[in-house]
Design an enzyme around this catalytic site. Sequence first.
Site, PDB file in Angstrom:
ATOM      1  N   GLY A 146      -4.216  -8.341  10.932  1.00 24.78           N
ATOM      2  CA  GLY A 146      -2.939  -8.911  11.457  1.00 24.78           C
ATOM      3  C   GLY A 146      -2.629  -8.990  12.865  1.00 24.78           C
ATOM      4  O   GLY A 146      -3.278 -10.026  13.284  1.00 24.78           O
ATOM      5  N   GLY A 149       3.748  -3.715  11.488  1.00 27.27           N
ATOM      6  CA  GLY A 149       2.914  -4.036  10.382  1.00 27.27           C
ATOM      7  C   GLY A 149       2.834  -2.977   9.147  1.00 27.27           C
ATOM      8  O   GLY A 149       3.685  -2.227   9.212  1.00 27.27           O
ATOM      9  N   VAL A 150       1.446  -2.569   8.887  1.00 25.11           N
ATOM     10  CA  VAL A 150       1.398  -1.577   7.902  1.00 25.11           C
ATOM     11  C   VAL A 150       1.697  -0.369   8.138  1.00 25.11           C
ATOM     12  O   VAL A 150       2.001   0.601   7.627  1.00 25.11           O
ATOM     13  CB  VAL A 150      -0.052  -1.796   7.156  1.00 25.11           C
ATOM     14  CG1 VAL A 150      -1.241  -1.593   8.037  1.00 25.11           C
ATOM     15  CG2 VAL A 150      -0.185  -1.295   5.821  1.00 25.11           C
ATOM     16  N   ASP A 151       1.030  -0.091   9.483  1.00 23.79           N
ATOM     17  CA  ASP A 151       1.587   1.183  10.131  1.00 23.79           C
ATOM     18  C   ASP A 151       3.138   1.633   9.988  1.00 23.79           C
ATOM     19  O   ASP A 151       3.328   2.874   9.813  1.00 23.79           O
ATOM     20  CB  ASP A 151       1.134   1.168  11.665  1.00 23.79           C
ATOM     21  CG  ASP A 151       0.992   2.408  12.539  1.00 23.79           C
ATOM     22  OD1 ASP A 151       1.133   3.432  11.787  1.00 23.79           O
ATOM     23  OD2 ASP A 151       0.349   2.416  13.565  1.00 23.79           O
ATOM     24  N   ASN A 179      -2.836   2.429  15.343  1.00 20.89           N
ATOM     25  CA  ASN A 179      -3.303   2.065  16.851  1.00 20.89           C
ATOM     26  C   ASN A 179      -3.887   3.525  17.403  1.00 20.89           C
ATOM     27  O   ASN A 179      -3.763   4.451  16.711  1.00 20.89           O
ATOM     28  CB  ASN A 179      -2.555   1.308  17.581  1.00 20.89           C
ATOM     29  CG  ASN A 179      -0.956   2.162  17.612  1.00 20.89           C
ATOM     30  OD1 ASN A 179      -1.248   3.538  18.000  1.00 20.89           O
ATOM     31  ND2 ASN A 179      -0.055   1.807  17.284  1.00 20.89           N
ATOM     32  N   ILE A 227       0.900  -1.429   0.054  1.00 18.65           N
ATOM     33  CA  ILE A 227       0.030  -0.105   0.034  1.00 18.65           C
ATOM     34  C   ILE A 227       0.843   1.456   0.048  1.00 18.65           C
ATOM     35  O   ILE A 227       0.376   2.440  -0.490  1.00 18.65           O
ATOM     36  CB  ILE A 227      -0.930  -0.071   1.329  1.00 18.65           C
ATOM     37  CG1 ILE A 227      -2.264   0.794   0.742  1.00 18.65           C
ATOM     38  CG2 ILE A 227      -0.399   0.171   2.421  1.00 18.65           C
ATOM     39  CD1 ILE A 227      -3.371   0.589   1.508  1.00 18.65           C
TER      40      ILE A 227
HETATM   41  P1  ADP Z   1      -3.907  -4.623  12.740  1.00 19.66           P
HETATM   42  O1  ADP Z   1      -2.905  -4.388  13.761  1.00 19.66           O
HETATM   43  O2  ADP Z   1      -4.934  -3.694  12.230  1.00 19.66           O
HETATM   44  O3  ADP Z   1      -3.979  -6.147  12.530  1.00 19.66           O
HETATM   45  P2  ADP Z   1      -1.378  -5.238  10.811  1.00 19.66           P
HETATM   46  O4  ADP Z   1      -0.562  -4.240  10.245  1.00 19.66           O
HETATM   47  O5  ADP Z   1      -0.765  -6.023  11.626  1.00 19.66           O
HETATM   48  O6  ADP Z   1      -2.690  -4.510  11.254  1.00 19.66           O
HETATM   49  O7  ADP Z   1      -1.916  -6.170   9.603  1.00 19.66           O
HETATM   50  C1  ADP Z   1      -3.077  -5.455   8.847  1.00 19.66           C
HETATM   51  C2  ADP Z   1      -2.743  -6.105   7.334  1.00 19.66           C
HETATM   52  O8  ADP Z   1      -1.919  -5.325   6.400  1.00 19.66           O
HETATM   53  C3  ADP Z   1      -2.339  -7.587   7.220  1.00 19.66           C
HETATM   54  O9  ADP Z   1      -3.089  -8.156   6.450  1.00 19.66           O
HETATM   55  C4  ADP Z   1      -0.730  -7.297   6.894  1.00 19.66           C
HETATM   56  O10 ADP Z   1      -0.246  -8.551   6.158  1.00 19.66           O
HETATM   57  C5  ADP Z   1      -0.996  -6.104   6.286  1.00 19.66           C
HETATM   58  N1  ADP Z   1       0.136  -5.344   5.546  1.00 19.66           N
HETATM   59  C6  ADP Z   1       1.476  -5.361   6.233  1.00 19.66           C
HETATM   60  N2  ADP Z   1       2.355  -4.507   5.495  1.00 19.66           N
HETATM   61  C7  ADP Z   1       1.467  -4.102   4.541  1.00 19.66           C
HETATM   62  C8  ADP Z   1       1.766  -3.044   3.301  1.00 19.66           C
HETATM   63  N3  ADP Z   1       3.091  -2.607   3.158  1.00 19.66           N
HETATM   64  N4  ADP Z   1       0.948  -2.876   2.385  1.00 19.66           N
HETATM   65  C9  ADP Z   1      -0.346  -3.620   2.420  1.00 19.66           C
HETATM   66  N5  ADP Z   1      -0.590  -4.274   3.428  1.00 19.66           N
HETATM   67  C10 ADP Z   1       0.202  -4.540   4.538  1.00 19.66           C
END
Ligand code: ADP
Length: 170
Positions: free
Chosen positions: A119, A32-34, A24, A11
């Site tokens: 995630g 993760g994505v954050d 969060n 993303i």
């Molecule tokens: P949450 O804490 O809301 O569960 P996470 O970041 O742990 O958030 O995971 C949410 C989703 O984002 C998971 O499916 C993870 O694989 C995905 N993710 C992690 N990095 C990226 C990225 N760079 N682009 C898109 N999705 C991602």
Amino acid sequence: MPNIEIILGDITKQAVDAIVNAANCSLLGGGGVDGAIHRAAGPELLAECRTLHGCETGKAKITKGYRLPAKYVIHTPGPVWHGGGHGEEELLRSCYRSCLELASENGCRTVDFPSISTGVYRFPLEKASRIAVKAIAEYLADHPEIQRVRMVCFDERTKAFYDRALEALR
Ligand code: ADP
């Protein structure tokens, strides 16, 4: 559902009006994505997030995209899954809706979402994918100003669930 798409990708690489961050409640970054979004956007993103004083689960706040190809980042804390009896489904629905409302208010026509809460927050993927595509479809039906929404899935397994959920809506 021509204006909802499911893609496999990162993303942080998407050149759209707004990408959504599965944040969060502190809005001060995490894993993760954050973490990926903050790394790609640069320190100016964290500086702006500090001025927002956090965000409640299910709500959303918007910032600029800084070094990202996206113009804006919409930050939404998804619910942590605690078994389903703590309003998790309604909170997840509210995340998608709140983000799209902010997108409309800010003139965004293209919006990309990650798979919020599935995630580290452990929301069951099948349930989450159904809630997500339904909430997006309902919003788009009443809001033609949003031209396209994509779910950007980071792995094939996640994408398969969203593909199935979207197929079930048709
Ligand atoms: P949450 O804490 O809301 O569960 P996470 O970041 O742990 O958030 O995971 C949410 C989703 O984002 C998971 O499916 C993870 O694989 C995905 N993710 C992690 N990095 C990226 C990225 N760079 N682009 C898109 N999705 C991602």
